[in-house]
Write an enzyme that holds these catalytic residues in place. Sequence first.
Site, PDB file in Angstrom:
ATOM      1  NE  ARG A   1       5.319  13.674 -37.348  1.00  0.00           N
ATOM      2  CZ  ARG A   1       4.899  13.804 -39.172  1.00  0.00           C
ATOM      3  NH1 ARG A   1       5.000  12.949 -39.541  1.00  0.00           N
ATOM      4  NH2 ARG A   1       3.107  14.235 -39.092  1.00  0.00           N
TER       5      ARG A   1
ATOM      6  CG  HIS B   1      12.131  17.646 -33.630  1.00  0.00           C
ATOM      7  ND1 HIS B   1      12.193  16.794 -33.274  1.00  0.00           N
ATOM      8  CD2 HIS B   1      11.012  18.338 -34.570  1.00  0.00           C
ATOM      9  CE1 HIS B   1      10.362  16.554 -33.757  1.00  0.00           C
ATOM     10  NE2 HIS B   1      10.026  17.435 -34.129  1.00  0.00           N
TER      11      HIS B   1
ATOM     12  CE1 TYR C   1       9.582  41.884 -37.643  1.00  0.00           C
ATOM     13  CE2 TYR C   1       7.874  39.562 -38.411  1.00  0.00           C
ATOM     14  CZ  TYR C   1       8.586  40.498 -38.629  1.00  0.00           C
ATOM     15  OH  TYR C   1       8.872  41.346 -39.965  1.00  0.00           O
TER      16      TYR C   1
END
Length: 757
Positions: free
Chosen positions: A38, A84, A129
């Site tokens: 991570r 993931h 968007y």
Amino acid sequence: MSDNTTTNAGGGDQERLALAEYTERAYLDYSMYVINDRALPHIADGLKPVQRRIIYAMSELGLNNQAKFAKSARTVGDVLGKFHPHGDSACYEAMVLMAQAFSFRYPMVDGQGNWGAPDDPKSFAAMRYTESRLSRYADLLLSEARLGTVDYTPNFDGSVDEPRLLPARAPFVLLNGATGIAVGMATDIPPHNLNEVISACIHLLERPKATTADLLTHIKGPDFPTSAQIITPQQDIKQMYETGRGSIKSRAVYHREGTDLVITALPHQTSPAKVLEQIAQQMNAKKLPMLADLRDESDHEHPTRLVLVPRSNRVDHERLMSHLFATTDLERSHRVNLNMIGLDQRPAVKSLADILGEWLTYRIDVVTRRLNFRLAKINDRLHILDGLLVAYLNIDEVIRIIREEDRPREALMARFKLSEIQANAILDIRLRSLAKLEEIKLTAEQSELSAERAELEKILGSKARMQTLVKKELLAVAEEYGDDRRSPLEAVVEARAFSDEDLLTNEPITVVLSTQGWVRSAKGHDVVPRELNYRSGDDFGQAARGRTSDQLVFMDSQGKTYSTPAHSLPSARGQGEPLSGRFKQKHDAAFVGVILGGPRSAALLTSSAGYGFIGRLEDMVTKNKAGRACLSVPQNSVAMAPMLIADDLMDGPASMVAAVTNQGRLLVFALEELPELTRGKGNKLINIPSAALKAGEEHMIGAAVFGEQDELLVHAGQRHLRLKAKDLEPYVGERARRGRKLPRGFQKVDRLSVNDP
């Protein structure tokens, strides 16, 4: 329980562990997961797992830098569904970071839509968007991914494979840097310039024992996405790269346009809005009186353009900017911690030489695997070509076998000693390929591939040839993708904030001290202190004229001096404030005088016992609220009001000192007979009999320094005696004499003054 036990209860196996052992194991497992999967980048491709998976997923979707833009939600969905399984917001935020040109030195994602701004990097639009595709720099990570260069591993559910690492053609761990917080460790790797890093890699290839100092002839320092100056000294930069830890300080870039100051570049990750807010707060707090206005004129053509408007063209712009560098984010320090996961899969803080050396090891391994992969493909093709050429040489026999034999593949293998792969290739030949021209093409291909195989075998068999190939490929990367340094390195003067004195306007003031120790100040020198209003029972004590930038010193009756900034005194419109509130004074002491002047200004310090000396204000100033012992006062006497000595009197050969007692004895002597001391009792000015002094019958009531053009005034009640130079001749004598009696009517003297109107 202290021992691990396994029991069969309810038909299933149960393992019992001590709570301490279980929690330790769980915490360690979690720590290693956070560190490796991570928070920390890998030295090989410079990526964290989520970044690597985003880039790989986009490549699998065909979103290269030539493709059409696709909705970001499509990419995030693929990343979460295949590689993931974490939160979509965290994944999208990682994707946004790779698309922000002000965050990544070499962005991996090419975004369309609102992807945030330097003012607020997290102001990006939702993933539904925005649209995205990979940038051209992503090719440096993906172009060799399918050439046998890296290992693939099953994803979390085993449905598809994903690469463990990407075959980076440049050391992205330095190019884009990284930040992250793991468990018990963190990383802060600044970005660097591609041309400089590639040059250092080539230098290290040619000279494997190169030191950090050698590499720093190529890598000058970090290269942030913004054009702010890096002002860290070279010695500190060298130490940072040697140890892997340190800090980099960057400073905004500005220039003058007329009287205005225009800031055109800010330090990395600095918000223009926050900088303007910090400056505005100081203006509202009246800490920037020399600044009249500030504006943000940033636009598409000028991403950073902050305009500061000084009040006049007399403002020292360099001093103003030095203050702003010291007090705002126009100058910032970036922590550096070169912590990353190495090729041994262990996290470690590495030096610059270690990072480049280890990455070159990885790069050579990638190139070796790529060449071996290509060599295997060539060998397979040559094997097939050998079989095809056999068929062309024996075309009639091959046709006969295919037409007549029930099992033509086995027959071909037996007749011409072919492998199964070769036999299948012959059987797959189309009739149209039996032309003579095809045989010529196959022969040419065989020759070309044989030459390529020989070249590959030479490279794989020679360490020098391998290094030469890696060097050529690195140079090609630098030529195609390299750019100029953005962050210049400059040697500058350390920033310094304005002190309270710097912010003062240098104005004339009059400081007034009352007999009961109340103080106030009036602007200008026109005020008449005796005409001010005083509290009941209080009256005018002493006044000092000077400027707000001068040093202000008070003296009490025990010979201690106290100092405070002149600009901090209350206005003379009121009755002031007691000095006892500012200083810790003994209960039996009273404030007797005040002086105001420069550090080297001289003053006459005296006691009622007739002793005194010349002192400098710099020796009287103190930050101690309890004061500073300056004048030693003999028993049965007190300190008297100090008198500031003008510079021309200190240097004048005809300067005199007048000392007078309450019994009307006056002595005048040369100023040069008095010593200059930092502290002490001083020398005797006028001789007073010890018995009279002890009984309180006689004491010195004043002393003054004057020049030959001055007038000396002796005050006795409502009467005063004005003495000019010619009138003082009878009273002139050597220091420490008894002095001469003043005329009748001045046997009880109140005070002494010079040029008093």
